[in-house]
Design a protein around this motif. Structure first.
Motif, PDB file in Angstrom:
ATOM      1  N   ALA A 100      19.394 -13.933  92.249  1.00 13.39           N
ATOM      2  CA  ALA A 100      19.232 -13.567  90.844  1.00 13.39           C
ATOM      3  C   ALA A 100      18.544 -14.640  90.022  1.00 13.39           C
ATOM      4  O   ALA A 100      18.103 -14.371  88.901  1.00 13.39           O
ATOM      5  CB  ALA A 100      20.602 -13.264  90.235  1.00 13.39           C
ATOM      6  N   ASN A 101      18.420 -15.840  90.560  1.00 14.84           N
ATOM      7  CA  ASN A 101      17.925 -16.949  89.737  1.00 14.84           C
ATOM      8  C   ASN A 101      16.506 -17.392  90.078  1.00 14.84           C
ATOM      9  O   ASN A 101      16.024 -18.369  89.514  1.00 14.84           O
ATOM     10  CB  ASN A 101      18.855 -18.157  89.884  1.00 14.84           C
ATOM     11  CG  ASN A 101      18.711 -18.841  91.238  1.00 14.84           C
ATOM     12  OD1 ASN A 101      18.798 -18.186  92.282  1.00 14.84           O
ATOM     13  ND2 ASN A 101      18.494 -20.143  91.239  1.00 14.84           N
ATOM     14  N   VAL A 102      15.826 -16.692  90.995  1.00 15.04           N
ATOM     15  CA  VAL A 102      14.549 -17.190  91.505  1.00 15.04           C
ATOM     16  C   VAL A 102      13.417 -16.211  91.236  1.00 15.04           C
ATOM     17  O   VAL A 102      13.559 -14.995  91.420  1.00 15.04           O
ATOM     18  CB  VAL A 102      14.621 -17.436  93.032  1.00 15.04           C
ATOM     19  CG1 VAL A 102      13.293 -17.988  93.545  1.00 15.04           C
ATOM     20  CG2 VAL A 102      15.756 -18.393  93.359  1.00 15.04           C
ATOM     21  N   SER A 103      12.271 -16.778  90.839  1.00 11.19           N
ATOM     22  CA  SER A 103      11.030 -16.013  90.738  1.00 11.19           C
ATOM     23  C   SER A 103       9.907 -16.894  91.273  1.00 11.19           C
ATOM     24  O   SER A 103       9.641 -17.964  90.731  1.00 11.19           O
ATOM     25  CB  SER A 103      10.745 -15.620  89.288  1.00 11.19           C
ATOM     26  OG  SER A 103       9.523 -14.906  89.199  1.00 11.19           O
ATOM     27  N   ASN A 104       9.265 -16.452  92.355  1.00  6.61           N
ATOM     28  CA  ASN A 104       8.139 -17.178  92.933  1.00  6.61           C
ATOM     29  C   ASN A 104       6.871 -16.396  92.584  1.00  6.61           C
ATOM     30  O   ASN A 104       6.696 -15.253  93.009  1.00  6.61           O
ATOM     31  CB  ASN A 104       8.305 -17.289  94.453  1.00  6.61           C
ATOM     32  CG  ASN A 104       7.294 -18.247  95.068  1.00  6.61           C
ATOM     33  OD1 ASN A 104       6.093 -18.068  94.933  1.00  6.61           O
ATOM     34  ND2 ASN A 104       7.795 -19.249  95.780  1.00  6.61           N
ATOM     35  N   LEU A 105       5.995 -17.018  91.782  1.00  5.33           N
ATOM     36  CA  LEU A 105       4.829 -16.327  91.248  1.00  5.33           C
ATOM     37  C   LEU A 105       3.542 -17.018  91.676  1.00  5.33           C
ATOM     38  O   LEU A 105       3.483 -18.250  91.727  1.00  5.33           O
ATOM     39  CB  LEU A 105       4.884 -16.290  89.720  1.00  5.33           C
ATOM     40  CG  LEU A 105       6.111 -15.631  89.081  1.00  5.33           C
ATOM     41  CD1 LEU A 105       6.054 -15.783  87.564  1.00  5.33           C
ATOM     42  CD2 LEU A 105       6.223 -14.171  89.473  1.00  5.33           C
ATOM     43  N   SER A 106       2.525 -16.229  91.975  1.00  5.08           N
ATOM     44  CA  SER A 106       1.213 -16.802  92.281  1.00  5.08           C
ATOM     45  C   SER A 106       0.255 -16.490  91.143  1.00  5.08           C
ATOM     46  O   SER A 106       0.265 -15.401  90.566  1.00  5.08           O
ATOM     47  CB  SER A 106       0.669 -16.246  93.601  1.00  5.08           C
ATOM     48  OG  SER A 106       0.547 -14.845  93.556  1.00  5.08           O
ATOM     49  N   PHE A 107      -0.579 -17.489  90.816  1.00 12.70           N
ATOM     50  CA  PHE A 107      -1.502 -17.418  89.692  1.00 12.70           C
ATOM     51  C   PHE A 107      -2.934 -17.518  90.235  1.00 12.70           C
ATOM     52  O   PHE A 107      -3.409 -18.631  90.483  1.00 12.70           O
ATOM     53  CB  PHE A 107      -1.225 -18.542  88.703  1.00 12.70           C
ATOM     54  CG  PHE A 107       0.146 -18.492  88.086  1.00 12.70           C
ATOM     55  CD1 PHE A 107       0.364 -17.827  86.892  1.00 12.70           C
ATOM     56  CD2 PHE A 107       1.220 -19.108  88.716  1.00 12.70           C
ATOM     57  CE1 PHE A 107       1.623 -17.777  86.323  1.00 12.70           C
ATOM     58  CE2 PHE A 107       2.488 -19.063  88.154  1.00 12.70           C
ATOM     59  CZ  PHE A 107       2.699 -18.395  86.956  1.00 12.70           C
TER      60      PHE A 107
END
Length: 376
Positions: free
Chosen positions: A290-297
């Protein structure tokens, strides 16, 4: 200098003030060695260790006698996997996953130099495997399966219960690195059919330098640390009493209901996806912490992006490999290109993250990415 907003809780958490309060007496007035069995100082320390052992074991649904203390999850992984294979030299096959932490993958690589055959399961594009994949990899000489419960970079959760049930039925030992899972999702080792489980205090608001290994009764394990026969003869070394007390208190305080934190994570993720065109989420959005977001830009230089994000503390991979310029092995194993992996950032929230932190981060990241795209 203004301190950055801290969004790197998967690397380490701050010690909760209540944990620190519980630890402090064991540095000064109650400083005894828990192995000193002939006076009050030792008796006090030994009693504190056993109380903490009950607290830690309770957090994962284990019996206290099945739990031994280590210096952290890396040592626990080494003891679990090396200990298994050294205790059963007639079986020479390990099954694990390409997205495991280096603390497991490096152990597997070392075993290969000692004649052990290792099968590295491939994940799907969301970072998950299935119990059927494990079943398909089993061989007559398979001794153990090791699958991380929750990935440190993406937060992706594996079907540990299904895999554990399969291993128990097949008569194969099952180990899980649950360092990121304990305190964030319900962990109950009997229901998940787990034989060995590794975790650390500093991922759940306890101190660094203390961890544990759950060893189900009857699981064979060859010693890796020889000395005084501590921890029921399974891990020698003077016990870190303040750390152990802190670990126990942290487990007592842990609440795996992170629904409020998930709302903040979702607010951050939705806001960035909306404000920064082309941004993508790496990993499953259904099966994750619930605490993680891995994002690519896309369309930005990943190293430059991380350098520019000086007002927030985030990472582009595991804390143990953050000095590496190579793209994340986790993201590459999911089929993500080197370029996209380099331009990926892990945001991991925690107990002390505030709505103001999230709103600032959203505006800040959107502005930095826009500036980098214009300059390129």
């Amino acid at each position: 200098m203004e301190r950055p907003v801290y969004l790197d809780y998967n690397a380490t958490t701050p010690v909760d003030p209540r944990v620190l309060e519980a630890m402090l007496p064991w540095f000064t007035d109650q400083f005894g060695n828990a192995a000193s069995s002939h006076h009050l100082f030792g008796w006090e320390a030994a009693a504190a260790v056993e109380e903490a052992r009950r607290q830690v074991a309770h957090r994962i649904g284990a019996h206290e006698k099945e739990l031994l203390f280590t210096s952290g999850a890396t040592e626990s992984n080494n003891l679990a996997i090396k200990g298994l294979f050294e205790s059963s030299p007639d079986k020479k096959h390990l099954i694990t996953v390409r997205t495991e932490h280096k603390a497991l993958l490096d152990v597997a690589a070392w075993l290969e130099t000692r004649g052990v055959s290792v099968t590295y399961l491939e994940t799907d594009t969301e970072g998950r495997i299935t119990a059927d994949q494990v079943a398909g990899a089993l061989r007559p000489d398979t001794l153990a399966v090791s699958v991380m419960w929750a990935n440190n970079e993406t937060g992706v959760l594996q079907p540990v219960g299904e895999i554990g049930a399969l291993c128990r039925k097949a008569g194969v030992w099952f180990h899980t690195d649950a360092t990121q899972a304990v305190g964030k999702v319900p962990v109950y080792v009997p229901a998940a059919h787990i034989d060995l489980l590794s975790f650390s205090a500093h991922k759940l608001y306890g101190p660094k330098g203390i961890g544990a290994l759950y060893v189900r009764k009857g699981t064979p394990l060859a010693l890796q640390m020889h000395g005084g026969g501590h921890e029921r003869g399974r891990r020698s070394g003077t016990l870190n009493v303040p750390g152990i007390v802190g670990f126990g208190k942290a487990c007592e305080l842990a609440d795996p209901d992170l629904s409020a934190l998930a709302l903040l994570r979702d607010e951050l993720e939705r806001g960035i996806l909306s404000a920064v065109p082309g941004t993508r989420v790496n990993g499953s959005v259904k099966y994750r912490l619930a605490n993680v977001s891995n994002l690519s830009f896309p369309d930005v230089d990943g190293e430059e992006l991380l350098l520019q994000l000086s007002r927030i503390a985030v990472s582009n991979g595991s804390a143990c490999t953050s000095a590496s310029v190579l793209p994340s092995h986790v993201l590459k194993a999911m089929g993500i290109s080197d370029e996209r992996a380099h331009a990926s950032i892990r945001f991991s929230l925690g107990r002390f993250t505030t709505p103001e932190d999230i709103r600032f981060t959203l505006r800040y990241v959107a502005g930095i990415v826009a500036d980098l795209r214009r300059s390129s």
